[in-house]
Design an enzyme around this catalytic site. Structure first.
Site: not given
Length: 320
Positions: A180, A229, A299
């Site tokens: 990520r 998320s 995130e």
């Protein structure tokens, strides 16, 4: 109004641009959370050349913030100073199959649309995008992934403009991908990418995409105002498990709630402000830290200024 003052201060610097400039643009109209303050001005360039001209025209002291389709974004209630750049679908939403395994895409194209183009072309390896509620620009920036596949596995090269409007082309290795994350400079605006999969039977691809869709519909609140998320998975665990163990499933603050269906999804129940959403997120991070000692990382990208008197410290200030 800040937007009018900003544009007035630039005089005729922006003359000749072909894109659309909107002063005092409400970011709640863009983000999937449907919350947040105003941008001083929103610019939607007509194409890459128009974007380059804009970047060359705007002085360095004026902030420029880039947003995608608004899915993984929380805008604070104080708004965003300077310009917000949002690439238009018309200028940056193309997807061209350039070989049996490669697709050249504009960065404003939704992930789900790229998955559909790959299916039509019989190119495997893109099915995971069918379940990611975002755009390719954001996927390139954060190495978006799902179902055991990450963006870094598909990228061949990326075109980008820097803050001065100069063009750069990056290889996969240049992007510095990790979980990520990418190490690409923050001032870059990605405009196009070449991505590669592999030959695959269309029936197999369709089956994989159907499985992705079924999973989303059964475990995720896809019909809510959500940003996907909320937290990254910590090493050795899943974010939702840690949120659940800390007793935060369904937790409500103001108009914001951790979804009872999937507790790593934060939702706007209808009246949430940017403050409600971020305060809820930091409350959850604090409770998880107290319960398990794990420091969850956001995130969701949070941008903009806090409204006066409504500043939220990380972990509610417990670690500062």
């Amino acid at each position: 109004m800040r937007g009018a003052q900003l544009l007035e201060s630039l005089g005729d610097r922006l003359s000749g641009l072909r894109g659309r400039i909107i002063p005092d643009s409400g970011m709640d109209k863009i983000t999937w959370f449907r919350a947040g303050g105003q941008a001083d001005a929103l610019f939607q360039p007509a194409d890459e050349d128009d974007l380059a001209a804009f970047l060359k025209a705007v002085p360095d002291e004026i902030p420029i913030t880039v947003v995608g389709i608004g899915s993984n974004l929380l805008v604070r209630d104080g708004g965003i100073r300077g310009f917000v750049v949002r690439l238009s679908a018309k200028g940056f939403g193309h997807a061209d199959v350039v070989s049996e395994t490669r697709i050249k895409v504009g960065t404003a194209i939704p992930d789900k649309r790229l998955a559909a183009v790959a299916l039509d072309a019989g190119i495997g390896g893109f099915h995971f995008y069918h379940g990611i509620p975002g755009g390719i620009g954001g996927a390139l920036r954060m190495n978006a992934g799902a179902n055991g596949v990450e963006t870094c596995e598909r990228v061949v090269e990326v075109r980008a403009l820097d803050r001065r409007g100069d063009l750069h082309v990056f290889s996969n290795a240049d992007m510095g991908y990790a979980y990520r994350h990418s190490t690409a400079p923050k001032d870059l605006i990605f405009t196009e990418a070449v991505m590669e999969g592999y030959r695959e039977d269309k029936a197999v691809i369709q089956s994989e995409m159907d499985a992705v869709q079924h999973h989303r519909e059964t475990v995720q609140p896809i019909r809510e105002k959500t940003g996907g998320s909320t937290f990254k998975n910590p090493p050795g665990s899943s974010a939702w498990k840690e949120v659940d163990k800390a007793g935060c499933r369904g937790l409500i603050i103001g108009g914001a709630q951790m979804s009872p269906m999937h507790c790593n999804f934060m939702i706007n129940t209808g009246t949430a402000t940017g403050y409600d959403l971020e305060f809820l997120g930091e409350t959850v991070r604090t409770r998880v830290l107290d319960h398990s000692g794990i420091k969850l990382e956001w995130e969701i990208k949070r941008i903009g200024s806090f409204r006066e008197g409504h500043v939220i410290e990380p972990f509610l200030g417990r670690l500062l």
